[in-house]
Design a protein around this motif. Sequence first.
Motif, PDB file in Angstrom:
ATOM      1  N   LYS A   1      -0.162  -3.132  -7.771  1.00  0.00           N
ATOM      2  CA  LYS A   1       0.662  -4.293  -8.503  1.00  0.00           C
ATOM      3  C   LYS A   1       1.864  -3.780  -9.111  1.00  0.00           C
ATOM      4  O   LYS A   1       1.275  -2.831 -10.045  1.00  0.00           O
ATOM      5  CB  LYS A   1      -0.864  -4.592  -9.919  1.00  0.00           C
TER       6      LYS A   1
ATOM      7  N   SER B   1      -3.985   0.591  -2.396  1.00  0.00           N
ATOM      8  CA  SER B   1      -4.132  -0.885  -2.276  1.00  0.00           C
ATOM      9  C   SER B   1      -3.990  -1.803  -3.035  1.00  0.00           C
ATOM     10  O   SER B   1      -4.427  -2.228  -4.006  1.00  0.00           O
ATOM     11  CB  SER B   1      -4.844  -1.269  -1.148  1.00  0.00           C
ATOM     12  N   GLY B   2      -3.172  -2.858  -2.946  1.00  0.00           N
ATOM     13  CA  GLY B   2      -2.636  -4.053  -3.149  1.00  0.00           C
ATOM     14  C   GLY B   2      -2.802  -3.344  -5.471  1.00  0.00           C
ATOM     15  O   GLY B   2      -3.139  -4.009  -5.924  1.00  0.00           O
TER      16      GLY B   2
ATOM     17  N   ASP C   1       1.354  -0.581 -11.696  1.00  0.00           N
ATOM     18  CA  ASP C   1       0.453   0.775 -11.201  1.00  0.00           C
ATOM     19  C   ASP C   1       1.607   1.763 -11.171  1.00  0.00           C
ATOM     20  O   ASP C   1       1.769   2.696 -10.842  1.00  0.00           O
ATOM     21  CB  ASP C   1       0.415  -0.253  -9.682  1.00  0.00           C
TER      22      ASP C   1
ATOM     23  N   ARG D   1      -9.909  -0.841  -5.734  1.00  0.00           N
ATOM     24  CA  ARG D   1      -7.757  -0.764  -4.775  1.00  0.00           C
ATOM     25  C   ARG D   1      -7.560   0.515  -4.719  1.00  0.00           C
ATOM     26  O   ARG D   1      -6.861  -0.018  -4.117  1.00  0.00           O
ATOM     27  CB  ARG D   1      -7.421  -1.381  -6.269  1.00  0.00           C
TER      28      ARG D   1
ATOM     29  N   THR E   1       0.741  -1.261   0.239  1.00  0.00           N
ATOM     30  CA  THR E   1      -0.454  -0.104   0.194  1.00  0.00           C
ATOM     31  C   THR E   1       1.171   1.597   0.003  1.00  0.00           C
ATOM     32  O   THR E   1       1.485   1.218   0.267  1.00  0.00           O
ATOM     33  CB  THR E   1      -0.842   0.093   1.082  1.00  0.00           C
TER      34      THR E   1
END
Length: 122
Positions: free
Chosen positions: A86, A83-84, A89, A66, A17
């Motif tokens: 990847k 959050s979550g 991102d 997310r 995060t």
Amino acid sequence: QVQLVESGGGLVQAGGTLRLSCTATGSFFRIYGMGWFRQTPGNQRELVAHTYDGGRTNYADSVTGRFTLSRDNAKNAVYLQMSGLKPEDTGAYYCIADVVSSADKPAAGRYWGQGTQVTVSS
């Protein structure tokens, strides 16, 4: 003029995060919309999330569920809770503010921050 100062970017592992912050300063009448764009490697700048006064928040399909956008109107600030995360991102994240003018404060239009880098390792 309007200045946007961003913070909160950094390096994080996949699944982690980060929280991005952006505060608008300067001489302006009112901000009616704030949000975040990003530019990932090899791609054009794209909308991540954006909200207008009295309206709902729009999210890119790729981040829905997310990322969460929030505003603090008293502080002229916007936040992006991510959050979550990847690897896809990874990119430069830009804060934007949509400003409306008044008779004595003519600043108007969309203003951009300098960008803050988010890197997600796999």
